[in-house]
Design an enzyme around this catalytic site. Structure first.
Site, short mmCIF file in Angstrom:
data_model
loop_
_atom_site.label_atom_id
_atom_site.label_comp_id
_atom_site.label_asym_id
_atom_site.label_seq_id
_atom_site.Cartn_x
_atom_site.Cartn_y
_atom_site.Cartn_z
N ASP A 163 0.82 -1.21 0.00
CA ASP A 163 0.00 0.00 0.00
C ASP A 163 0.86 1.27 0.00
OD1 ASP A 163 0.97 0.15 2.60
OD2 ASP A 163 -0.99 0.07 3.56
N GLU B 137 3.76 0.91 2.08
CA GLU B 137 4.67 -0.18 1.74
C GLU B 137 4.48 -1.37 2.67
OE1 GLU B 137 8.35 2.51 1.56
OE2 GLU B 137 7.69 2.44 -0.51
N GLU C 265 8.28 14.55 7.64
CA GLU C 265 7.40 13.43 7.27
C GLU C 265 6.33 13.24 8.33
OE1 GLU C 265 8.88 9.24 7.58
OE2 GLU C 265 8.45 9.24 5.43
C1 BGC Z 1 6.25 5.92 3.02
C2 BGC Z 1 5.86 6.04 1.56
C3 BGC Z 1 6.72 7.07 0.86
C4 BGC Z 1 8.20 6.83 1.12
C5 BGC Z 1 9.07 7.96 0.59
C6 BGC Z 1 7.75 5.65 3.13
O1 BGC Z 1 8.11 5.59 4.48
O2 BGC Z 1 5.55 4.86 3.63
O3 BGC Z 1 4.53 6.43 1.44
O4 BGC Z 1 6.46 7.03 -0.51
O5 BGC Z 1 8.43 6.72 2.50
O6 BGC Z 1 8.66 9.18 1.09
#
Ligand code: BGC
Length: 372
Positions: free
Chosen positions: A164, A167, A321
């Site tokens: 998803d 990931e 993030e």
């Molecule tokens: C997230 C993803 C994202 C990636 C890069 C991962 O930890 O789960 O949604 O695309 O980081 O930002």
């Protein structure tokens, strides 16, 4: 699609960080200062970043990203045909052969050591192209070719279980992933220049997937994290806005927003899902931005402003993030820090989604507030 957006000091920093980080190839790195993401560009992150960059008038930057994706994807044409052949032959294709989730900034595939096979990013890229191209404009030939490759891929594999947005859970069919695939196929269907048979197939598949989503991805009037589940996921708001898989006037939209708000939102910040332990499970600015965008579509401007203001509060030389206060699973924080260091900051996708929310608020006449 360029609008007269007013960028305050904070917004200018966010845009500049994205421009400075964009690789000469056109790739948008996810976060160059975070060990686990350094050197990579995700289709998912990059497509939303390109979307936001064109909203704030940085169309050249967005176009460079799209060129970069198109050149990687067109090279996969035979590979996609091979995978589809395996599917027709009745054998499920092996996960290792599926298209990658992220590429090096130079456009190379480095699939080992990551959770490969996430189809949402391809749908999102197609959607971003649909948003980028002005009505009536001719789409560059290489983009058309790439759209055909991904259109064929998603017609074949768009409804198989895969990892998803986070990931995780490769054994499930995720509602947010399905939504991304549906909007991507809708763009394939309506794009002049794409093979007409494929356009017809894309329409049929988009309709089929939409009914699967409506029949199996809804519980108690709201969308669910995966088919057959009763839980929600913070990513679901994106299906209302900006992706518009679900019509905002459909009660499903308001009820999904309500469920996400009740289960996952605190003070305008939004968690990914209840059992999240990644870096302790904090609230994610991208998810507040998606919730804010969805709230605007159903007329809840006040709620959208709350999301916007919460995100602004996380700003510190860019947007992270996730926010590390009010963690769902604080005991897990140190384990991740030991493994990968401090979590991603700034995450370019966070910068981008804040910009998308702010732009939309300006569009509906909510005035810009500067940060002192
Ligand atoms: C997230 C993803 C994202 C990636 C890069 C991962 O930890 O789960 O949604 O695309 O980081 O930002």
């Amino acid at each position: 699609m360029t609008m007269a957006v007013h960028l305050g000091p904070m917004e200018r920093v966010l845009v500049q960080q994205i421009l400075d980080a964009q690789h000469a190839s056109g790739a948008y790195p996810a976060c160059e200062s975070f060990s686990a993401y350094k050197g990579y560009s995700w289709f998912r992150d990059g497509s939303f970043i390109a979307y936001s960059m064109s909203l704030v008038g940085e169309t050249e930057s967005a176009s460079k990203f799209h060129n970069w994706v198109a050149s990687a994807v067109t090279a996969w044409s035979d590979r996609v045909d091979g995978l589809l052949g395996e599917l027709d032959g009745g054998a499920g294709p092996s996960i290792t052969g599926m298209l990658p989730t992220r590429l090096s900034l130079q456009g190379e595939e480095v699939s080992e050591g990551w959770w490969n096979h996430q189809v949402d990013g391809f749908g999102t890229w197609l959607w971003a192209i649909g948003e980028f191209v002005e009505k009536g404009d001719e789409v560059p030939t290489q983009w058309i070719q790439a759209m055909e490759v991904l259109g064929r891929y998603l017609c074949g594999f768009g409804s198989l279980p895969c990892y998803d947005w986070w990931e995780e859970h490769i054994d499930q069919i995720h509602s947010s992933t399905l939504g991304c695939v549906i909007v991507g196929l809708r763009v394939v269907e309506r794009t002049q220049g794409i093979d007409t048979e494929l356009r017809d197939l894309a329409r049929v598949r988009a309709e089929e997937l939409f009914s699967i989503l409506m029949n199996e991805g809804v519980h108690d009037g709201h969308l669910t994290k995966w088919l057959g589940s009763d839980a929600v996921d913070g990513s679901l708001s994106a299906l209302i806005a900006p992706l518009r898989v679900i019509n905002p006037r459909d009660p499903l939209s308001a009820q999904t927003i309500e469920a996400v708000t009740n289960d996952l939102s605190v003070g305008g910040g939004v968690y990914r899902f209840q059992s999240d332990t990644y870096f302790g499970g904090g609230r994610w600015p991208i998810l507040s931005a998606f919730l804010g965008l969805a709230q605007i579509e159903i007329g809840n401007t006040e709620a959208a402003l709350k999301c916007r203001d919460w995100i602004r509060g996380t700003f510190e030389e860019g947007i992270p993030e996730q926010d590390s206060s009010m963690l769902l699973a604080p005991d897990h924080l140190d384990t991740w820090r030991e493994k990968w260091g401090e979590s991603a900051h700034p995450l370019l996708w966070s910068n981008a989604m804040y910009l998308a929310l702010e732009t939309r608020l300006q569009e509906i006449g909510v005035s810009h507030e500067t940060v002192s």
